[in-house]
Design a protein around this motif. Structure first.
Motif, short mmCIF file in Angstrom:
data_model
loop_
_atom_site.label_atom_id
_atom_site.label_comp_id
_atom_site.label_asym_id
_atom_site.label_seq_id
_atom_site.Cartn_x
_atom_site.Cartn_y
_atom_site.Cartn_z
N GLU A 260 -13.94 0.15 -10.68
CA GLU A 260 -14.10 1.34 -11.71
C GLU A 260 -13.46 1.95 -11.92
O GLU A 260 -14.48 2.25 -12.82
CB GLU A 260 -15.30 1.22 -10.37
N THR A 261 -12.78 2.50 -12.23
CA THR A 261 -12.06 3.68 -12.11
C THR A 261 -11.15 3.21 -12.41
O THR A 261 -10.62 4.48 -13.47
CB THR A 261 -11.53 5.13 -10.68
N GLY A 262 -10.32 2.12 -12.78
CA GLY A 262 -9.13 2.00 -13.65
C GLY A 262 -7.35 2.65 -12.48
O GLY A 262 -6.79 2.19 -12.94
N ARG A 263 -8.00 2.84 -11.61
CA ARG A 263 -6.78 3.80 -10.96
C ARG A 263 -7.14 2.86 -9.50
O ARG A 263 -8.04 1.54 -9.26
CB ARG A 263 -7.45 4.69 -10.39
N ILE A 264 -5.82 2.35 -9.01
CA ILE A 264 -5.43 2.04 -7.88
C ILE A 264 -5.45 2.45 -6.84
O ILE A 264 -4.77 3.59 -6.86
CB ILE A 264 -4.23 0.90 -8.13
N PRO A 265 -5.41 2.27 -4.95
CA PRO A 265 -5.19 3.08 -3.85
C PRO A 265 -3.86 3.39 -3.62
O PRO A 265 -2.88 2.97 -2.58
CB PRO A 265 -6.08 2.32 -3.33
N GLU A 266 -2.62 3.59 -4.68
CA GLU A 266 -1.15 3.42 -4.56
C GLU A 266 -0.61 4.23 -3.93
O GLU A 266 0.13 3.90 -3.06
CB GLU A 266 -1.10 4.82 -5.75
N ARG A 267 -1.08 5.81 -2.96
CA ARG A 267 -0.58 6.07 -1.88
C ARG A 267 -0.96 5.60 -0.56
O ARG A 267 -0.22 5.26 0.98
CB ARG A 267 -1.51 7.55 -1.64
N GLY A 268 -1.90 4.95 -0.36
CA GLY A 268 -2.21 4.32 0.52
C GLY A 268 -1.36 2.88 0.73
O GLY A 268 -0.87 2.34 1.72
N LEU A 269 -2.25 1.98 -0.08
CA LEU A 269 -1.19 0.70 -0.47
C LEU A 269 0.82 1.14 0.46
O LEU A 269 0.96 0.26 1.11
CB LEU A 269 -1.28 0.09 -1.54
N SER A 270 1.35 2.29 -0.31
CA SER A 270 3.08 2.72 -0.56
C SER A 270 2.95 3.37 0.73
O SER A 270 4.01 2.05 1.78
CB SER A 270 3.29 3.88 -1.60
N SER B 149 14.63 8.01 1.12
CA SER B 149 13.92 7.93 0.34
C SER B 149 14.07 6.40 -0.41
O SER B 149 13.49 5.28 -1.29
CB SER B 149 14.45 8.56 -1.10
N TYR B 150 14.62 5.94 0.32
CA TYR B 150 14.56 3.90 0.22
C TYR B 150 13.11 3.62 0.47
O TYR B 150 12.69 2.77 -0.55
CB TYR B 150 15.43 3.78 1.49
N LEU B 151 12.82 4.11 1.50
CA LEU B 151 11.51 2.75 2.17
C LEU B 151 10.55 3.91 0.93
O LEU B 151 9.13 3.21 0.79
CB LEU B 151 10.85 4.24 2.87
N ARG B 152 10.37 5.16 0.60
CA ARG B 152 9.60 5.81 -0.64
C ARG B 152 9.26 5.16 -1.30
O ARG B 152 8.74 4.73 -2.67
CB ARG B 152 9.57 7.31 -0.42
N GLY C 23 7.90 1.89 -1.65
CA GLY C 23 6.14 1.42 -1.08
C GLY C 23 6.22 1.72 -2.82
O GLY C 23 4.84 1.06 -3.04
N SER C 24 7.13 2.68 -3.47
CA SER C 24 6.32 2.92 -4.64
C SER C 24 6.15 1.58 -5.70
O SER C 24 4.99 1.46 -7.08
CB SER C 24 6.72 4.22 -5.39
N THR C 25 7.12 0.71 -5.16
CA THR C 25 7.41 -0.06 -6.34
C THR C 25 6.85 -1.55 -5.49
O THR C 25 5.92 -2.02 -6.52
CB THR C 25 8.46 -1.13 -6.46
N PHE C 26 6.45 -1.27 -4.68
CA PHE C 26 5.47 -2.78 -4.33
C PHE C 26 3.78 -3.02 -4.71
O PHE C 26 2.87 -3.79 -5.22
CB PHE C 26 5.02 -2.34 -2.92
N VAL C 27 3.33 -1.08 -4.49
CA VAL C 27 2.09 -0.59 -5.57
C VAL C 27 1.63 -1.13 -6.91
O VAL C 27 0.75 -1.46 -7.13
CB VAL C 27 1.28 0.46 -5.55
#
Lengths: 382, 382
Positions: free
Chosen positions: B215-225, B266-269, B272-276
């Protein structure tokens, strides 16, 4: 959204050290506050003092009811009258670590300037980066303040064990006996990785507010809870989790496709939600980083040098199902102590309870530690 | 706050099955969409088809460039012309699992009513709970639709291996050869616990909005990461993490007390960030739950019954440093297959790469799987 308010402040007994502490980072914490508890009586020549070092989420309430949770001391099965660390015979000290949230200088305490003037707001994320060695230096200042030249023993598990190793390496003349338990001489890549997940969870919580959550009166409950959940898994063994829960369903009924269908899920979420009421998120960030930085060999120019000529006797203990600090790490430590011609005993306790075993009723471990402490006391003529 | 928009939709090749699928939960998904890719040519008697089953975050792009990430197929080292799963000889099918986010029916697709009418909004968290068996039933409908009575082989690793086992147990006459790799007959308490951390992280993200983030056009990026970060640790071994990063510092300099001082952080972060950008949060919730529910013995009245009288031949493969699905779990499976008088080979590949090894260049594994597939083809006269 998050409705949990910050917990009410508790008055912790603490010592104010006016000159402060110069940290490994070069920054000065002035004054230095060390919150601590003691049990038993210091003898006339101040030779019966034992220092207990606590783990990441522990605190100074090692052998008494916790003032906020109401639970027994975290090592009440080991420290007390007639117990392996016998408070009828020894003067037992436990201090909240530097960077902690139970009264010692840390992110939750009032920020001070270089002259020691209070600035009317908490340190928060402006609290400097600290190391395990900084924690130990703060404890040393307390021990000096108490007029104790040499500790009969320094004892601790997990991050407490790291502090024990740092005590022995940095202040060898002040440690007669040292018991590093369920720990390692450095934090592994996997352990750093698990900590990083916890930090990412905290920092992702909008209620964290870049660390300035005290401005809202709320706490980053969700992120801290997730951090606790992932850490908690690493404290237990697969066997312990399976024995406790297996694939047991909530209510014991058949698979119902509910959200929390397995008991292990509600257990973990409960672990997370109770933790947020007693621990400070910025402290969690600060202390996990200090653990990640820990590398005794790098700090002292090699493990052999860290313990070269040490007068300290050691008891190294590990637990067979501990995958956070596996026995192989303790063996590395023992080899280094052997190479330094140190007096060292090593026991691996067979248990399926994982890292948590160091806190639980493990009779073989308690007997070994009790014997080690009693032997040290005997050799000091106590 | 989170500024990442939902990724643009991709047109996936898919088959619409009008009658839909009745799920284990009792709910009906109508119509059923199965998005899939194929490689090679189906022979005249339709006897050379191999089904590849993908893992939790995999998809149907097993042997070709991924349309959104641009990366090579996730098993491009194993599936292709002249490779162990030889697309010059076999017709290889890979379908996005039910509940996935690459075109098959799942939380990201348009919700339908019981009559199959589109409701103009995504399913989101209203997508029903599904099981591994539901995923397999959806694949069976696709295979039937293609006119294939029996698959030459069903092959998959991790959650893909769970599907392979479910295929063999539920549709034994349709599976000539089965290769369950790096998997188990049920999800362990520890694995459920790690999934629960990931789900808690997603559900804690305010941008998840109770699952209605579209509904917002955003994604729960932080949680998914965060969910991806913790899962990623379980895919690697301690040795692999140590070899990759050890305690290497960013930029190779001395300890500087920066936030991200270790390369592993930084590898882990980054993981996470590419996965979302490529995965849907509600799909992650749906699929991890399906994995947690998986328990072949309970579903089929015991492991012996699950495989009783099976005509299928098996290759079971595990990797020595896989702590997510350890070799002991594969041995349990092999014992059950032995007890059912099944034809079964078992290999444990010695590697320090952890669970991820099933996706990597492991020559012994590739040779064994290639031989297994070639032997099955030979015995079918192909």
């Amino acid at each position: 959204m998050n409705q949990t308010a910050a917990p009410p402040p508790i008055e912790h007994q603490r010592t104010v050290l006016r000159d402060g502490l110069r940290l490994d980072s070069g920054q000065l914490i002035r004054p230095l506050h060390v919150a601590w508890r003691s049990y038993g009586t210091l003898n006339a020549d101040r030779s019966n003092a034992i220092l207990i070092c606590h783990a990441l989420t522990g605190d100074q309430y090692v052998a008494e009811r916790h003032p906020s949770t109401g639970k027994p001391g975290w090592w009440a099965n080991l420290v007390g009258p007639g117990l392996p660390v016998d408070t009828d015979r020894f003067f037992v000290i436990c201090a909240n670590v530097l960077g902690g949230c139970m009264g010692s200088s840390g992110p939750r305490e009032e920020m001070t300037d270089a002259d020691g003037n209070g600035l009317g707001r908490p340190w928060g994320t402006d609290f400097p980066s600290i190391t395990i060695r900084d924690m130990v230096r703060a404890q040393k200042m307390l021990v000096d303040h108490l007029g104790i030249d040499r500790l009969l023993a320094v004892i601790g598990g997990s991050m407490g064990g790291m502090q024990v190793l740092e005590w022995a390496a940095t202040f060898p003349q002040s440690v007669f006996a040292a018991a590093p338990i369920a720990c390692a001489t450095h934090h592994s890549a996997q352990n750093i990785a698990f900590h990083e997940v916890g930090r990412a969870a905290i920092q992702s919580d909008p209620d964290w507010m870049g660390g300035r959550y005290w401005e809202t009166g709320r706490i980053p409950e969700r992120g801290l809870s997730v951090a606790r959940m992932v850490a908690h898994i690493t404290y237990l063994s697969e066997a312990a989790l399976t024995r406790k829960f297996g694939r047991e369903l909530q209510g014991g009924s058949a698979l119902t496709f509910l959200e929390d269908v397995f008991q292990v899920q509600s257990y973990l979420r409960h672990q997370g939600s109770t933790f947020v009421r007693r621990f400070d998120a910025n402290s969690y960030l600060t202390i996990t980083r200090a653990m990640d930085y820990f590398d005794l060999a790098t700090e002292h120019g090699g493990l052999a040098k860290a313990f070269s000529g040490t007068p300290t006797r050691f008891l190294v203990a590990s637990f067979s199902s501990d995958w956070l600090f596996p026995t192989s790490e303790s063996r590395t430590l023992v080899r280094a102590l052997n190479a330094a011609a140190a007096r060292v005993s090593f026991i691996e306790i067979t248990t399926d309870k994982g890292h948590d075993a160091f806190l639980l009723d493990e009779p073989d471990f308690h007997r070994a530690l009790g014997g080690f402490v009693a032997g040290a006391a005997r050799d000091l003529g106590l």
